[in-house]
Design an enzyme around this catalytic site. Structure first.
Site, PDB file in Angstrom:
ATOM      1  N   MET A   1       0.758  -1.163   0.361  1.00  0.00           N
ATOM      2  CA  MET A   1       0.180   0.043   0.093  1.00  0.00           C
ATOM      3  C   MET A   1       1.059   1.385   0.233  1.00  0.00           C
ATOM      4  SD  MET A   1      -3.119   1.839   0.083  1.00  0.00           S
ATOM      5  CE  MET A   1      -3.372   2.794   0.214  1.00  0.00           C
ATOM      6  N   GLU A   2       0.957   1.977  -0.708  1.00  0.00           N
ATOM      7  CA  GLU A   2       1.246   3.322  -0.815  1.00  0.00           C
ATOM      8  C   GLU A   2       0.543   4.712  -0.289  1.00  0.00           C
ATOM      9  OE1 GLU A   2      -0.657   2.213  -3.335  1.00  0.00           O
ATOM     10  OE2 GLU A   2      -1.600   3.822  -3.897  1.00  0.00           O
ATOM     11  N   ASN A   3       1.577   5.134   0.596  1.00  0.00           N
ATOM     12  CA  ASN A   3       1.333   6.469   1.495  1.00  0.00           C
ATOM     13  C   ASN A   3       2.765   6.999   0.832  1.00  0.00           C
ATOM     14  OD1 ASN A   3      -0.843   5.315   3.062  1.00  0.00           O
ATOM     15  ND2 ASN A   3       0.411   3.588   3.520  1.00  0.00           N
ATOM     16  N   HIS A  35       5.054  -2.001  -8.438  1.00  0.00           N
ATOM     17  CA  HIS A  35       4.446  -1.072  -8.929  1.00  0.00           C
ATOM     18  C   HIS A  35       3.936   0.231  -7.778  1.00  0.00           C
ATOM     19  CE1 HIS A  35      -0.357  -1.691  -9.293  1.00  0.00           C
ATOM     20  NE2 HIS A  35      -0.177  -0.820  -8.236  1.00  0.00           N
ATOM     21  N   GLU A  36       4.359  -0.057  -6.316  1.00  0.00           N
ATOM     22  CA  GLU A  36       4.185   0.553  -5.101  1.00  0.00           C
ATOM     23  C   GLU A  36       4.923   1.907  -5.375  1.00  0.00           C
ATOM     24  OE1 GLU A  36       1.192   0.340  -3.741  1.00  0.00           O
ATOM     25  OE2 GLU A  36       0.716  -1.477  -4.325  1.00  0.00           O
ATOM     26  N   GLU A  58      -3.994   3.337 -10.502  1.00  0.00           N
ATOM     27  CA  GLU A  58      -3.624   1.823 -10.708  1.00  0.00           C
ATOM     28  C   GLU A  58      -3.093   1.817 -11.923  1.00  0.00           C
ATOM     29  OE1 GLU A  58      -3.031   0.338  -8.320  1.00  0.00           O
ATOM     30  OE2 GLU A  58      -4.037   1.464  -6.530  1.00  0.00           O
TER      31      GLU A  58
HETATM   32 ZN   LIG Z   1      -1.727   0.374  -7.051  1.00  0.00          ZN
END
Ligand SMILES: [Zn+2]
Length: 274
Positions: A1-3, A35-36, A58
């Protein structure tokens, strides 16, 4: 999960051991990291304004992760896996009654549920198609301008389109827009005079040939006439398998065609067509 500046991962997505993990495991680990990290630009520096435009986060992360992996692992030909990992699931989801458009109306946050194969995988397939049509240099220039113009801000799809339009040199006149229109093309002698439509499966659509032409392709591929298999790319060879099976599933082609075509797989050494 990207923060923003902080990426969190499921532990299982990070576990890799040189002696014990499979190569698929290594690929999956690198792909999720790529991806992240892509989200630092597409998602954080520039964020979709509302759930309707989630693909701006996304689809980009799903597509550009390939470029990132390719630049780190230069011998993997990672892009050759794209049809298997993205296009196939997108086509499957898109041929079901529950499919929706990539950008769709979401009035309340409760309505934000989406099919990830559409938002992520079909979105990535459409970006791949755009890159091939525009050319890599123009596509990258447009993306750089899009990020610069919208950094620290929120965006809708129209803002991406604005930047793509500035770099795009094609017009709709180059495409067939009416059913009765025809185009004339030269066939490539290296492919036994056969015409392969949708080179490298760059476009997100299926191609049906007249039955006679399917027969010629099957003969050529199964018998590897004039080493035709090496003249076709992995994506081209995969394209025949995907299109023929999906057209049969839709009742537009007899199952005899993909089954006869599959006989060529005894000569196929690449993972993706399989
Ligand atoms: Zn993503």
């Amino acid at each position: 999960m990207e923060n923003w500046g902080l990426i969190t991962f499921r532990e299982t997505a990070m576990l890799y051991h040189e002696d014990e993990s499979t190569s698929a495991n290594k690929m999956a680990t690198i792909a999720v990291i790529a991806h992240e990290i892509t989200h630092m630009w597409f998602g954080n520096l520039v964020t979709c304004k509302w759930w309707s435009d989630l693909w701006l986060n996304e689809a980009f992360a799903s597509y550009l992760e390939y470029a990132a992996v390719e630049s780190v692992e230069t011998t993997w030909n990672y892009f050759d896996l794209f049809l298997m990992t993205d296009t196939l699931s997108a086509l499957t989801a898109d041929s079901s009654a529950t499919s929706h458009s990539i950008v769709r109306p979401v009035r309340e946050p409760e309505e934000r549920a989406y099919t990830s194969a559409i938002v992520y995988n079909k979105g990535a397939s459409v970006l791949r198609m755009l890159e091939f049509v525009m050319g890599t240099t123009s596509f990258q220039k447009a993306l750089t301008a899009y990020i610069k113009a919208n950094e620290y801000n929120v965006v809708e799809t129209v803002q991406l389109w604005d930047e793509l339009e500035k770099e795009n040199t094609h017009t709709q006149l180059e495409f067939i827009t009416k059913k009765e229109e025809t185009i004339t093309v030269e066939t490539d002698a290296s492919l036994n005079g056969l015409l392969k439509i949708n080179t490298n499966s760059e476009g997100f659509y299926l191609v049906n040939y007249p039955e006679e032409d399917w027969g010629k392709w099957i003969d050529a591929l199964v018998n590897d006439q004039n080493s035709i298999l090496s003249d076709l790319t992995v994506s081209d060879r995969t394209n025949f398998i995907i299109d023929s099976f999906y057209l049969s599933r839709a009742g537009l082609l007899s199952y005899e065609t993909p089954l006869a075509l599959s006989e060529y797989l005894k000569r196929e050494k690449h993972l993706t067509p399989w």
